[in-house]
Every structure is written in C-alpha cells, then in structure tokens.
Design a protein around this motif. Structure first.
Motif, short mmCIF file in Angstrom:
data_model
loop_
_atom_site.label_atom_id
_atom_site.label_comp_id
_atom_site.label_asym_id
_atom_site.label_seq_id
_atom_site.Cartn_x
_atom_site.Cartn_y
_atom_site.Cartn_z
N PRO A 48 0.84 -1.19 0.00
CA PRO A 48 0.00 0.00 0.00
C PRO A 48 0.88 1.25 0.00
N ASN A 49 0.32 2.36 -0.41
CA ASN A 49 1.12 3.58 -0.39
C ASN A 49 0.58 4.62 0.58
N ALA A 50 -0.50 4.32 1.27
CA ALA A 50 -1.05 5.26 2.26
C ALA A 50 -0.05 5.45 3.40
N GLY A 51 0.09 6.67 3.87
CA GLY A 51 1.02 6.96 4.95
C GLY A 51 0.61 6.29 6.25
N ALA A 52 1.43 5.37 6.73
CA ALA A 52 1.12 4.63 7.95
C ALA A 52 2.15 4.94 9.04
N LEU A 53 1.76 4.76 10.27
CA LEU A 53 2.66 5.00 11.39
C LEU A 53 3.69 3.87 11.55
N ARG A 54 3.36 2.67 11.10
CA ARG A 54 4.27 1.53 11.19
C ARG A 54 4.43 0.91 9.80
N PRO A 55 5.53 0.20 9.56
CA PRO A 55 5.70 -0.45 8.26
C PRO A 55 4.58 -1.46 7.99
N PHE A 56 4.23 -1.57 6.72
CA PHE A 56 3.20 -2.52 6.32
C PHE A 56 3.72 -3.95 6.43
N LEU A 57 2.82 -4.86 6.77
CA LEU A 57 3.15 -6.28 6.79
C LEU A 57 3.14 -6.80 5.35
N GLN A 58 4.00 -7.76 5.09
CA GLN A 58 4.07 -8.39 3.77
C GLN A 58 3.48 -9.80 3.90
N PRO A 59 2.31 -10.05 3.31
CA PRO A 59 1.67 -11.35 3.48
C PRO A 59 2.36 -12.46 2.70
#
Length: 166
Positions: A6-17
């Motif tokens: 995803p490219n939405a600004g998140a507070l933590r890194p995205f999980l990679q399924p």
C-alpha cells in the motif's frame, strides 16, 4: 507477483503477506514475511542477487514469498507534512473549512495536527472541518477527532470480501 505494498502513509511499516492456496482454490494468507530477518536484510543489501527470474523462482521455492517482499515501507503522504500543515493553516486563515482525504493512521494524524494548528493560528475552534475515507486511525487520534469535533466519513471497502469491490 509480488504483492504490491500500500502507499497510504502509515505510522508503522506494512506487513508483507505470505500467500498460499486453500482447498477451494482461493488465495489465503498463511503468515507474514519477517522483514527484520537476516535473509531479508541480505535481500535489501544485495538486490542484484535476486534480480534474475531463475533466482527469484529459487528464492520463492525455498521461502514461499517473493524477495521483493523484504521491502520495508510505511507508505507516504501525498505531500510533505510541512506543506500540508502550511496549506491547512492558510486555508483556515482565509476562512475555509477543511475536508481532508485520509486513508491510514499517519495521514489521519497529520490532518488532525494540521487542523489543530490552523485553529490555533486563526483562533477559530468551531470550523466544520472533516476527514474523509478514514480506514485506520490510532486510538489517541480518534480521541482527538472527538475532542476537536471533526466530521468523519469512513470507508469500509477494505472489509468487504466481494470481488466486485476490488
């Protein structure tokens, strides 16, 4: 292949399924890539080792995910935070209510920060500011949204398993 981040600004890194196929032939998540592992650190340090199709295939057979899934990303805001804060401040000083599109928690936090700072700058805490498309917000920011009397339009499309919603 690999799944995109995803490219939405998140507070933590995205999980990679890590995906597999269930008994009905549907993709299912069986776990998540350990992006902090030595393996992923090696992939990030030596991307050329994992660039050829044969190397990617061997990696996937051994580890059940694509080497590009070792990427670490928290997405990004549409504009720099400083630009957003200044834009909202100027719009407030010009007398406008804000309607800000946010998806993830970092975008929500930035929008709430910008509205609070703008209200402090213009002295008007009764504007009808709104956040749209909120899908993820940190609990502390939810409390701020309530305290600041912000309007919120949620988007729940991500919760729908219908293939027509993709």
């Amino acid at each position: 292949m690999p799944p995109t981040l995803p490219n939405a600004g998140a507070l933590r890194p995205f999980l990679q399924p890590i995906f597999s196929v269930d008994a009905n032939g549907h993709a299912t998540v069986t776990g998540y890539v350990d992006t902090a592992s030595q393996l992923c650190a090696d992939v990030r340090a030596h991307p050329g080792k994992y660039a050829a199709a044969a190397d990617i295939d061997a990696f996937m057979k051994a580890h059940h995910y694509h080497p590009a899934q070792c990427a670490i990303s928290s997405g990004q805001l549409q504009h720099k935070r400083e630009v957003i804060l200044e834009y909202v401040r100027r719009m407030h000083l010009a007398g406008f209510n804000m309607h800000i599109h946010t998806i993830s928690d970092r975008a929500v936090r930035t929008a709430v920060d910008a509205i609070e700072a703008a209200r402090a700058a213009d002295g008007n805490s009764t504007t009808r500011d709104a956040l749209a498309h909120v899908q993820l917000a940190a609990p502390a920011d939810v409390a701020r949204i309530g305290r600041d009397h912000l309007y919120v339009a949620f988007t729940y499309a991500w919760m729908n398993t219908s293939r027509t919603m993709t």
